[in-house]
Scaffold this active site. Structure first.
Site, PDB file in Angstrom:
ATOM      1  N   LYS A 114       0.797  -1.246  -0.179  1.00  0.00           N
ATOM      2  CA  LYS A 114      -0.073   0.006  -0.133  1.00  0.00           C
ATOM      3  C   LYS A 114       0.812   1.468  -0.114  1.00  0.00           C
ATOM      4  CE  LYS A 114      -4.485  -1.732   1.400  1.00  0.00           C
ATOM      5  NZ  LYS A 114      -5.377  -1.351   1.915  1.00  0.00           N
ATOM      6  N   LYS A 198      -5.721  -8.790  -6.808  1.00  0.00           N
ATOM      7  CA  LYS A 198      -6.884  -9.098  -6.210  1.00  0.00           C
ATOM      8  C   LYS A 198      -7.918  -7.983  -6.441  1.00  0.00           C
ATOM      9  CE  LYS A 198      -6.798  -6.936  -1.590  1.00  0.00           C
ATOM     10  NZ  LYS A 198      -7.385  -7.078  -0.072  1.00  0.00           N
ATOM     11  N   LYS A 201     -11.135  -2.428  -3.762  1.00  0.00           N
ATOM     12  CA  LYS A 201     -11.695  -1.130  -3.622  1.00  0.00           C
ATOM     13  C   LYS A 201     -11.385  -0.049  -4.367  1.00  0.00           C
ATOM     14  CE  LYS A 201     -13.583  -2.144   0.821  1.00  0.00           C
ATOM     15  NZ  LYS A 201     -12.803  -2.109   2.091  1.00  0.00           N
TER      16      LYS A 201
HETATM   17  N1  AQP Z   1     -10.336  -9.566  -3.382  1.00  0.00           N
HETATM   18  C1  AQP Z   1     -10.655 -10.156  -2.125  1.00  0.00           C
HETATM   19  N2  AQP Z   1     -10.955 -11.526  -2.166  1.00  0.00           N
HETATM   20  C2  AQP Z   1     -11.284 -11.936  -0.988  1.00  0.00           C
HETATM   21  N3  AQP Z   1     -11.216 -11.456   0.381  1.00  0.00           N
HETATM   22  C3  AQP Z   1     -11.048  -9.998   0.298  1.00  0.00           C
HETATM   23  N4  AQP Z   1     -11.208  -9.111   1.242  1.00  0.00           N
HETATM   24  C4  AQP Z   1     -10.972  -8.079   0.613  1.00  0.00           C
HETATM   25  N5  AQP Z   1     -10.725  -7.952  -0.714  1.00  0.00           N
HETATM   26  C5  AQP Z   1     -10.952  -9.463  -1.088  1.00  0.00           C
HETATM   27  C6  AQP Z   1     -11.595  -9.493   2.443  1.00  0.00           C
HETATM   28  O1  AQP Z   1     -12.593  -8.327   2.722  1.00  0.00           O
HETATM   29  C7  AQP Z   1     -12.454  -8.127   4.265  1.00  0.00           C
HETATM   30  C8  AQP Z   1     -12.541  -6.553   4.395  1.00  0.00           C
HETATM   31  O2  AQP Z   1     -11.498  -5.869   3.833  1.00  0.00           O
HETATM   32  P1  AQP Z   1     -11.093  -4.599   4.085  1.00  0.00           P
HETATM   33  O3  AQP Z   1     -12.116  -3.586   3.503  1.00  0.00           O
HETATM   34  O4  AQP Z   1     -11.121  -4.186   5.441  1.00  0.00           O
HETATM   35  O5  AQP Z   1      -9.612  -4.183   3.563  1.00  0.00           O
HETATM   36  P2  AQP Z   1      -8.859  -4.706   2.255  1.00  0.00           P
HETATM   37  O6  AQP Z   1      -8.470  -5.983   2.568  1.00  0.00           O
HETATM   38  O7  AQP Z   1      -7.831  -3.484   2.261  1.00  0.00           O
HETATM   39  O8  AQP Z   1      -9.921  -4.448   1.057  1.00  0.00           O
HETATM   40  P3  AQP Z   1      -9.548  -3.997  -0.499  1.00  0.00           P
HETATM   41  O9  AQP Z   1     -10.946  -4.216  -1.088  1.00  0.00           O
HETATM   42  O10 AQP Z   1      -8.306  -4.470  -0.962  1.00  0.00           O
HETATM   43  O11 AQP Z   1      -9.532  -2.506  -0.191  1.00  0.00           O
HETATM   44  P4  AQP Z   1      -8.261  -1.442  -0.774  1.00  0.00           P
HETATM   45  O12 AQP Z   1      -8.300  -1.454  -2.164  1.00  0.00           O
HETATM   46  O13 AQP Z   1      -8.597  -0.068   0.135  1.00  0.00           O
HETATM   47  O14 AQP Z   1      -7.286  -1.994  -0.188  1.00  0.00           O
HETATM   48  C9  AQP Z   1     -11.152  -8.720   4.666  1.00  0.00           C
HETATM   49  O15 AQP Z   1     -11.596  -9.874   5.438  1.00  0.00           O
HETATM   50  C10 AQP Z   1     -10.354  -9.031   3.377  1.00  0.00           C
HETATM   51  O16 AQP Z   1      -9.312 -10.074   3.670  1.00  0.00           O
END
Ligand code: AQP
Length: 333
Positions: A114, A198, A201
């Site tokens: 990140k 992956k 968001k």
């Molecule tokens: N692509 C994914 N596949 C499976 N699980 C996922 N999670 C996130 N992306 C995937 C799971 O969703 C939960 C909440 O995630 P979060 O929003 O707290 O944080 P994150 O993992 O940082 O989500 P993003 O979508 O990847 O956000 P950005 O783009 O901001 O970094 C967690 O249990 C995560 O494992």
């Protein structure tokens, strides 16, 4: 065995199918298992590790809560709240930050990903994010934490912090050492545009993900445009080698159909991609459209959402502030 569950989702917008399959769907199943006590948190303090627009953040907190409710998390069975309403999270995080070691944090791969190349410009919050996550979990004596594969390393850090606290302060078993609950299959849903990244968001391309707020037409369109290749659908697992996009789409289908990958491979063996994509789009829409409609409905009643969060925070606060009080006593404050 009954479990005490804690997990969270960041209100950073664009909740997607990966969050649903990797986390929220599992939250609902755990809530509905006899005896489990579940706490689901909208982790807004985590979201500000990256810059947020205050008005958008407020909306995203409500939207994430609405997504929890619309997916089947029931505030009568589970505690639902947003983290910033419970001061013990920040207080606990400071204390645990004095237990965690720099070397442990330096190994966290999510920070490296990140922060990117310019680490000097990353917020300190982004670096110490896993300590706040540890406080979130340890303050509730959670025994199990459902997370996607990407969060496994952070959970291991929480375990290390709990063990070091207990040992340094001569308080055996005081902080409960939590177990990760990671779905064995389809724990990582990938981008529709690049099967090696992956679904996320923050991906600038909206076509890379299915948002939980997408309409049926948007879902059909995104799946139609999802990256595939020119080889026919595989007839065995070996046929997925070096085909991450195809594997991902079959994984999504399998997960939403509650069946294993082999069964889905059999079902679509030799079919052309347009037929498979049409069936997949129907399957995704069948799961996501009712959630998306309910999110829209719930967001019309912001007072109700705020009430759910306030009531959840009151319950969470009783548990978390009690634990912080005990921690302070052990420390000698
Ligand atoms: N692509 C994914 N596949 C499976 N699980 C996922 N999670 C996130 N992306 C995937 C799971 O969703 C939960 C909440 O995630 P979060 O929003 O707290 O944080 P994150 O993992 O940082 O989500 P993003 O979508 O990847 O956000 P950005 O783009 O901001 O970094 C967690 O249990 C995560 O494992």
């Amino acid at each position: 065995m009954a479990k005490k569950i804690f997990s969270g989702v960041q209100p950073s917008g664009n909740l997607h199918l990966g969050n649903y399959i990797g986390a929220i769907k599992n939250f609902v199943d755990l809530q509905n298992q006899e005896g489990n006590q579940c706490i689901y948190c909208v982790v807004d303090l985590h979201a500000i590790t990256l810059r947020q627009d205050p008005n958008i953040l407020k909306n995203n907190i409500r939207e994430t809560t609405a997504a929890f409710l619309a997916s089947g998390i029931n505030p009568k069975k589970s505690i639902i709240f947003n983290q910033s309403l419970v001061p013990a999270h920040a207080e606990g995080s400071w204390i645990l930050g004095c237990v965690a070691r720099m070397g442990w944090l330096n190994r966290m791969t999510q920070f490296k990903e990140k922060a990117g190349k310019d680490k000097e410009k990353a917020s300190v919050g982004l670096y110490i994010y896993p300590i706040l996550m540890s406080a979130d979990i340890l303050l509730y004596d959670a025994t199990h934490v459902p997370v996607g594969e990407d969060q496994k390393q952070h959970l291991e850090l929480s375990r290390d912090i709990a063990q070091k606290f207990n040992s340094d302060l001569n308080s055996p078993d005081f902080l409960k050492v939590p177990e990760p609950l990671i779905q064995r299959n389809f724990s990582r849903i990938m981008s529709l545009k690049d099967g090696t990244k992956k679904m996320s968001k923050s991906d600038p391309s909206d076509l890379s993900r299915i948002n939980l707020t997408d309409t049926k037409d948007q879902i059909i369109n995104k799946i139609k445009k999802a990256k595939t290749d020119t080889i026919p659908m595989p007839s065995a697992k070996e046929g997925l080698k070096k085909r991450p996009e195809v594997e991902n789409l079959l994984g999504i289908f399998s997960s939403l159909s509650n069946q294993n990958l082999e069964k889905s491979i059999d079902e679509f063996s030799g079919k052309n991609f347009s037929d498979f994509k049409a069936i997949l789009a129907e399957k995704v829409a069948e799961k996501i459209s009712p959630i998306s409609k309910e999110i829209v409905n719930l967001l019309k009643n912001k007072d109700y959402i705020d009430k759910v969060l306030m009531e959840g925070a009151e319950k969470a606060n009783i548990q978390a502030s009690k634990k912080v009080k005990e921690i302070k006593k052990i420390i000698g404050f």
